[in-house]
Each structure stands twice: as structure tokens, then as C-alpha cells.
Design an enzyme around this catalytic site. Structure first.
Site, PDB file in Angstrom:
ATOM      1  N   TYR A 145       0.861  -1.187   0.000  1.00 40.39           N
ATOM      2  CA  TYR A 145       0.000   0.000   0.000  1.00 40.39           C
ATOM      3  C   TYR A 145       0.893   1.231   0.000  1.00 40.39           C
ATOM      4  O   TYR A 145       1.857   1.310   0.763  1.00 40.39           O
ATOM      5  CB  TYR A 145      -0.886  -0.006   1.248  1.00 40.39           C
ATOM      6  N   ASP A 240       9.188   2.643  -0.413  1.00 37.41           N
ATOM      7  CA  ASP A 240       8.177   3.284   0.426  1.00 37.41           C
ATOM      8  C   ASP A 240       8.439   2.834   1.858  1.00 37.41           C
ATOM      9  O   ASP A 240       8.122   1.711   2.238  1.00 37.41           O
ATOM     10  CB  ASP A 240       6.768   2.884  -0.030  1.00 37.41           C
ATOM     11  N   LYS A 268       4.782   8.639   9.074  1.00 34.83           N
ATOM     12  CA  LYS A 268       4.562   8.045  10.401  1.00 34.83           C
ATOM     13  C   LYS A 268       5.581   8.508  11.446  1.00 34.83           C
ATOM     14  O   LYS A 268       5.419   9.579  12.001  1.00 34.83           O
ATOM     15  CB  LYS A 268       4.497   6.521  10.281  1.00 34.83           C
TER      16      LYS A 268
HETATM   17  C1  LIG Z   1       3.790   1.940   3.305  1.00 31.31           C
HETATM   18  C2  LIG Z   1       2.775   3.040   3.345  1.00 31.31           C
HETATM   19  N1  LIG Z   1       2.813   3.994   2.397  1.00 31.31           N
HETATM   20  C3  LIG Z   1       1.938   5.019   2.407  1.00 31.31           C
HETATM   21  C4  LIG Z   1       0.957   5.115   3.363  1.00 31.31           C
HETATM   22  C5  LIG Z   1      -0.009   6.259   3.353  1.00 31.31           C
HETATM   23  O1  LIG Z   1       0.271   7.127   4.416  1.00 31.31           O
HETATM   24  P1  LIG Z   1      -0.864   8.100   4.999  1.00 31.31           P
HETATM   25  O2  LIG Z   1      -1.883   7.224   5.664  1.00 31.31           O
HETATM   26  O3  LIG Z   1      -0.110   8.993   5.942  1.00 31.31           O
HETATM   27  O4  LIG Z   1      -1.424   8.841   3.852  1.00 31.31           O
HETATM   28  C6  LIG Z   1       0.890   4.147   4.368  1.00 31.31           C
HETATM   29  C7  LIG Z   1      -0.162   4.209   5.402  1.00 31.31           C
HETATM   30  O5  LIG Z   1      -0.392   3.319   6.159  1.00 31.31           O
HETATM   31  C8  LIG Z   1       1.818   3.080   4.361  1.00 31.31           C
HETATM   32  O6  LIG Z   1       1.790   2.117   5.283  1.00 31.31           O
END
Ligand SMILES: Cc1ncc(COP(=O)(O)O)c(C=O)c1O
Length: 428
Positions: A145, A240, A268
Site C-alpha cells: 500500500y 516506500d 509516520k
Molecule cells: C507503506 C505506506 N505507504 C503510504 C501510506 C499512506 O500514508 P498516509 O496514511 O499517511 O497517507 C501508508 C499508510 O499506512 C503506508 O503504510
């Protein structure tokens, strides 16, 4: 009948004014059933719900709260920042300090741009990759994700080296036609895709330790092949690390795997619980961004002074010597304790952890991709989830989510969690 549980009262009120009663879908408990716990306050490893029941918190805001809730140094930094102003829309020294702190810890990055959410950071990193390479295709993996930008809400279609289908209404197929969705840890499929489309691929984006299909590691061979194929084909490798950054170790998943990506996406932990995320990489790539280059990206609240104070104070704690050794030890104790308890009760169980992040499966062996994760027993997971909840232990309300241990969790918290799980394993 009027509700007697204050969580139910609040949930009903919330559903009248907020779709599903929540501002992010997984909070609604749809996968496990029951009533979400509304949080009144949190401190250290615990939060208290609307009925004043205490829970040991293994979500920690889905990753950011690596120090636990209300760490004194972070609270103090935020309180000071608040008195100086909430937002200026003009640069501040603290943004430089946070950028310098991030770059000092992640050597693959020479420059970083601060934004407000992981979604925004991942979306912007992909635009940058496309702008810098002049190519349009991106590769992502099923089960990873990267936030909810349109081009990333996509699942594999049928067949190999596949073009994806949107996973959300409102995303036209044309918008995902340049997103190739592949199976995680499948080297043959990856090689085939590069052989077919290599010269058109702008970037490959990956959670190198995936936390959005529970907890699945990229194998060393797969991660290495991702790096090699990107380099050979002139595509950018994007890690990511929104979840893994400053969570699995001081240098994130790239440090654990010993792989240098071209671009890194963070979120995060770098905000310590405030809306803050970032993306960065080598100077030559980052200078394609506006105002230096033609790739547009901007944000009213980017580099917000209160969020940067929170993030900076959090990173200072995380960067202290021994931080990750202690956190890893604690997380491993939890995972090994759960494994032993499940084994003693004859329940199929496998688990893994890195730094302060963990995952477990009601399966005999650790799965290597999304399809294998989904073979986990949903009904048994729900029994475990609700059993733990009743006993004051809060894990993610869905079996495809990772878990998080903070520096504030004590040995007693871990022991109590294992004992609670053992009682439920005995009934499975
Ligand atoms: C690996 C990863 N990338 C991107 C995101 C998206 O981040 P946000 O919820 O701050 O938009 C998340 C959210 O859980 C994530 O786990």
C-alpha cells in the site's frame, strides 16, 4: 434500546455525521465486527477508551508512536512550538533541522521534501520519478500500500506482467493503465516485466518489508533483483518506508536489506504522531522538483512548525545509541512468546519481526506474498482479536495489518499480552 456502552453511543453519533463513523476505513472494525473503541486519552503503552477501560496498544496510531504516547521530551517540544505559532506558510529553521536529521540517518538521501501525509509523499515521489525519467510506467506489488492516490489504487488483473484493475470506484481504468501490478517476491515475473517494458518504466515502488499485508519481507534475492533491474533499465527504485522508516531500524528497510534505493518515501515516525511525511533522494533527482525544476509539488501545511517540532523530538530519541537494540529485543520477546503459546495449544502459527514492527499468521509457515497471506484463517483471527480486546489488548482489527511495539511497552505488558493470547489459543 438505548446503548449502555459509551463506545456504542459515540459510534452511533459518529455514523450520523461521518461516513461509517470513522475518518479512515479500517478503524470501523468492519473486518472483525463489533464496536470500535473511541479513545479518550493515551499515555505510554496504553490508551483508555470511552468507558475508561485500559488497553495495551499495539497499533500506536498505525506506526508513528514509536516512543509510546506522551513522551515527555516530545510533549515539551510540541508545547514550545505551539506558543511560537501554528503555521506560517514561510520557511523556518526547524524544517532545515528536521531535514538534516533525516539525511544524517538515511545516507541514500541527499535532499528531502517535507509534506503532510504518506499518501502525498508517495504520490509526489512517483510524479518526480516520472518527471525525472520522462517515462510513464510504474511497477507496484500486490499487497503493498502506498496511500490512496488514484494511480496506486490498483490490483493485479489476470495473467502475468499484468496491467491492473482499479480497487476503488471513482478511479477510471485509464488512470491505472500505466501501473503494472506484480506478485511480491516473484523474481521470474519481475524479470519478464522488465524484458517487456524496461525502457518505459519510470520506477518500481515497493515496501521492502511490507506492513500492509500483515508483515512480509522481500527476500534478499528479490530485493537485489529489484535494484539490479532498475539500474540496468534506467528506472528508479523507490522504497516506500512510510511504515518501516525509523521503525524497523535507524536506516529503515534499506538498512536491514543493505540496498540503496533511488528515492525514499517516509511518514509516520518522522512526524511522531503529527501530520508529517517526506520523500527524498539524490540531489540530481530532487532538483527536478519545483521551484528548481519542472515537476510541480506544493503544500499549504508542508513543513508545519508544530509537526516538525514533534518529528524532530521523536527522531532525537530514536537516534540514541541502543534504541533499536532494546526495541527489537522487546518485539522479539513478544513474537517468540506468542509462537510458544500457540505451539503449546496446537494452533498453527508463524510470526516475524524487525525493530519495533511485527506480524503473525495463523498459518504453519510465513507467507511470501499477498495470495498466501489471504489463506490465513479469518474466523480464528476474529476470535483472537476479540478475545484480546476483552482482555485489554488492542491489536489491528484486520489480519492483513502489521503490529507495532513502542519503547514504552514494558516486559510486564509483553508477558500479559502473551498470557492473554495463550488463553484464547486454548479455545481455538
Ligand atoms: C507503506 C505506506 N505507504 C503510504 C501510506 C499512506 O500514508 P498516509 O496514511 O499517511 O497517507 C501508508 C499508510 O499506512 C503506508 O503504510
Amino acid at each position: 434500546m438505548p446503548h449502555t456502552d459509551q463506545n456504542e453511543v459515540l459510534f452511533e453519533r459518529a455514523r450520523a455525521v461521518i461516513p461509517g463513523g470513522v475518518n479512515s476505513p479500517v478503524r470501523a472494525f468492519r473486518a472483525v465486527g463489533g464496536t470500535p473503541r473511541f479513545v479518550k486519552r493515551a499515555q505510554g503503552a496504553y490508551f483508555w477508551d470511552a468507558t475508561d477501560k485500559r488497553f495495551i496498544d499495539y497499533i500506536g496510531s498505525w506506526g508513528p508512536m514509536i516512543l509510546g504516547h506522551g513522551h515527555p521530551a516530545v510533549v515539551e517540544a510540541v508545547q514550545r512550538a505551539v506558543t511560537e505559532g501554528f503555521s506560517f506558510g514561510a520557511p523556518t529553521e526547524r524544517e532545515i533541522e528536521l531535514a538534516e536529521a533525516i539525511l544524517a540517518l538515511v545516507p541514500s538521501m541527499e535532499m528531502v521534501r517535507l509534506v503532510s501525509s504518506g499518501t502525498e509523499a508517495a504520490m509526489s515521489a512517483l510524479r518526480l520519478a516520472r518527471g525525472a525519467t520522462g517515462r510513464k510506467y510504474i511497477i507496484k506489488f500486490e499487497g503493498c500500500y502506498h496511500g490512496h492516490a488514484d494511480a496506486l489504487l490498483v490490483k493485479a488483473g489476470s495473467g502475468l506482467a499484468t496491467f491492473g484493475n482499479p480497487t476503488s470506484a471513482g478511479v477510471p481504468p485509464e488512470v491505472v493503465q500505466h501501473t503494472l501490478v506484480l506478485e511480491y517476491n516473484n523474481i521470474a515475473q519481475l524479470e519478464e516485466t522488465f524484458a517487456l517494458h524496461g525502457h518505459e518504466i519510470a520506477c518500481l515502488v515497493i515496501e521492502a518489508i511490507a506492513g500492509n499485508m500483515n508483515f512480509v519481507r522481500a527476500s534478499a534475492a528479490f530485493a537485489k533483483r529489484c535494484r539490479e533491474l532498475c539500474t540496468q533499465n534506467g528506472a528508479l527504485l523507490v522504497f516506500d518506508e512510510v511504515m518501516t522508516g525509523f521503525r524497523v531500524g535507524a536506516r529503515g528497510a534499506q538498512g536491514v536489506l543493505g540496498i540503496t534505493p533511488d528515492l525514499t518515501v517516509l511518514g509516520k515516525v518522522i512526524g511522531g504522531g503529527m501530520p508529517l511525511a517526506a520523500f527524498g533522494g539524490p540531489r540530481a533527482i530532487m532538483e527536478h522538483l519545483a521551484p528548481l525544476g519542472p515537476v510541480y509539488q506544493a503544500g499549504t501545511l508542508s513543513g508545519n512548525p508544530v509537526a516538525t517540532a514533534c518529528g524532530l523530538a521523536t527522531l532525537k530519541e530514536v537516534a540514541k545509541p541502543g534504541f533499536f537494540e532494546a526495541l527489537s529485543k522487546k518485539t522479539r520477546a513478544l513474537v517468540e512468546g506468542l509462537e510458544a503459546a500457540a505451539k503449546a495449544e496446537g494452533v498453527p502459527f508463524s510470526a516475524d519481526s524487525e525493530g519495533g514492527m511485527f506480524g503473525f499468521f495463523l498459518l504453519d509457515a510465513l507467507p511470501q506474498n499477498y495470495t498466501a497471506v489471504m489463506k490465513s484463517d479469518g474466523a480464528k483471527f476474529n476470535t483472537l482479536f476479540h478475545g484480546l480486546l476483552d482482555r485489554g489488548v488492542y491489536i489491528a482489527p484486520a489480519l492483513y495489518e502489521a503490529g507495532f511495539v513502542s519503547a514504552a511497552h514494558s516486559d510486564d505488558d509483553i508477558a500479559a499480552t502473551i498470557e492473554a493470547a495463550r488463553q484464547i489459543f486454548a479455545t481455538l
